[in-house]
Every structure is written in C-alpha cells, then in structure tokens.
Design a protein around this motif. Structure first.
Motif, PDB file in Angstrom:
ATOM      1  N   GLY A 171     -44.869 117.510  74.083  1.00 42.42           N
ATOM      2  CA  GLY A 171     -43.808 118.126  73.279  1.00 42.42           C
ATOM      3  C   GLY A 171     -42.443 117.541  73.568  1.00 42.42           C
ATOM      4  N   SER A 172     -42.119 117.356  74.855  1.00 42.98           N
ATOM      5  CA  SER A 172     -40.793 116.842  75.220  1.00 42.98           C
ATOM      6  C   SER A 172     -40.611 115.397  74.771  1.00 42.98           C
ATOM      7  N   PHE A 173     -41.616 114.547  75.042  1.00 41.72           N
ATOM      8  CA  PHE A 173     -41.503 113.152  74.629  1.00 41.72           C
ATOM      9  C   PHE A 173     -41.588 113.015  73.112  1.00 41.72           C
ATOM     10  N   GLY A 174     -42.368 113.897  72.470  1.00 43.96           N
ATOM     11  CA  GLY A 174     -42.439 113.876  71.013  1.00 43.96           C
ATOM     12  C   GLY A 174     -41.098 114.219  70.387  1.00 43.96           C
ATOM     13  N   ALA A 175     -40.413 115.208  70.980  1.00 40.87           N
ATOM     14  CA  ALA A 175     -39.098 115.597  70.461  1.00 40.87           C
ATOM     15  C   ALA A 175     -38.090 114.458  70.628  1.00 40.87           C
ATOM     16  N   LEU A 176     -38.129 113.795  71.795  1.00 39.63           N
ATOM     17  CA  LEU A 176     -37.230 112.662  72.007  1.00 39.63           C
ATOM     18  C   LEU A 176     -37.529 111.525  71.035  1.00 39.63           C
ATOM     19  N   THR A 177     -38.817 111.295  70.790  1.00 39.98           N
ATOM     20  CA  THR A 177     -39.211 110.206  69.890  1.00 39.98           C
ATOM     21  C   THR A 177     -38.762 110.472  68.464  1.00 39.98           C
TER      22      THR A 177
END
Length: 233
Positions: A171-177
């Motif tokens: 979720g965190s890396f997806g949001a940053l991406t």
C-alpha cells in the motif's frame, strides 16, 4: 549564488548536521546488533543470518541509486550537509525536495530560476528538520512497542502478521508510485517497465531458483525503470 553555496556547504553546517547523522548511524548499529543477538537467542542458524544480511545489503543498492540522483538535486538548493541530514532521517528524496519547494513557494522563490538567499536557507533548515524529526523520534521511542501493535492488528493470530506487513508495504509503495504515474508520461512508462521486469524475474526465478537473482532483482528492476525513463524522455 557562489556565496550562498559557500554558506550552505560551510563547516559550521557540517558540524550542525553531524549530531543528527551520528544518531542515525547509532540507531542502525543498535538495531543491527539487537537483531543478530535475537536471531542467536531464538535459534536462527548463523548461515541464514549471514544470507539475510547479504541479501538486505544488495537489495539496498537500487534504492541508493535513486537517493543519490535525488540528493544531488537537493544539494543544489540547500547544500550537502542539510541534504545528507534530511535524507538520512527517512530516505525519501521526494519528500525532501517537496519540503524545499514548499519553503521556496512560501517565500515567493522559484527553485532553479531565482537567486537563493540565506533567508531561504534558514527557512528551509527549519522546515526540513521539523518534517524529518517525527520519524527519528518515533523510531527512538516506539520501535520496541511495535510487537503490541502487531498483536492488536492481527487479533492474536501470528500467521496474519506477515500478511498485514506485506499489505502495508504494498500500500505505501503503491501510493508513492501512483504519485508519479499520473499524468502519464515518462514516469508512467518507467513504472510499467519496472513492474513487467519484476514480474518476469519472479516468474523465471520460481523455476531457476537463483539466489543472486533474488538479491539483485530489485536493483535490476529499478535500473531498467531509470533507463526506460531516460530513453523515453
């Protein structure tokens, strides 16, 4: 601008940034020592520990490339001491650049166009230090209590802890991406290329089972994404 660079990279600022940098290094060493000690106490083989250390070290190379490219830009605005200190707090170059840009906008300055002043450097130091401080304090005072958080989130089911952790990471890396995926452009194509590369590596390595590919997979995908972005742009 030459005078500004001299002040931003002066020995005084290096001395001011040194305590924070040393504290981060101390944290890293304490966590590393505690991890090795705990692994021995719970019976994890030494070979597995060495393999984990090597894998984590190699996997960090790719993100370091990204941080290096960003920190060079940040150094142009706030100098090397402050840029290094801020990146060491959390490692998010995007956040640090955003903080520098917000400070400039608040002072009516356009980064890369207007001449920077010492007033901007002082304001940026306050903003960037304040934004980075919560991460440092949270790790210092609450890291040892995260087992209680895991227990609460999993409802006492230990099998759910890795699932919850993986979901949080995705979720965190997806949001940053997604912040870079829209509007579509070179960043979007780079993200797609990296994702396809990772999928191909994972699928191939399920049969090949190459240890070096498991360790270098993240770095390879990030390099592919950066090369694609440069070519497309």
């Amino acid at each position: 601008m030459t005078e500004y660079n001299e002040i931003a990279n002066s020995p005084i600022l290096w001395m001011a940034a040194a305590p924070a940098l040393c504290f981060v290094f101390l944290q890293a060493w304490l966590f590393f020592r505690k991890s090795v000690k705990t692994a021995a106490e719970i019976g994890i083989p030494e070979k597995a520990v060495r393999s984990a250390i090597r894998g984590a070290s190699i996997a960090s190379i790719g993100p370091c490339f990204m941080m290096l490219s960003g920190i060079l830009t940040l150094m142009l605005y706030v100098g090397a001491p402050m840029a290094w200190m801020r990146i060491d707090f959390i490692g998010s170059v995007a956040d640090a650049l955003m903080e520098a840009a917000f400070t400039a906008d608040g002072m009516g300055i356009k980064l890369g166009q207007d001449t920077l002043t010492v007033d901007y450097l002082c304001a940026a130091a306050i903003v960037m230090t304040t934004c980075g401080l919560p991460f440092l304090l949270f790790v210092s005072f609450f890291a040892d209590r995260m087992d209680k958080v895991n227990h609460f989130m999993s409802g006492g089911n230990t099998h759910l802890i890795p699932v919850i952790g993986s979901g949080a990471m995705i979720g965190s890396f997806g949001a940053l991406t997604m912040n870079f995926a829209y509007p579509s452009g070179a960043s979007t194509i780079a993200i797609i290329a990296s994702a396809l590369s990772m999928a191909a590596i994972v699928l191939y390595n399920r049969k090949a089972n190459m240890q070096w590919l498991k360790e270098w997979g993240l770095t390879i995908c990030m390099l592919i994404g950066m090369c694609v972005a440069v070519l497309v742009k």
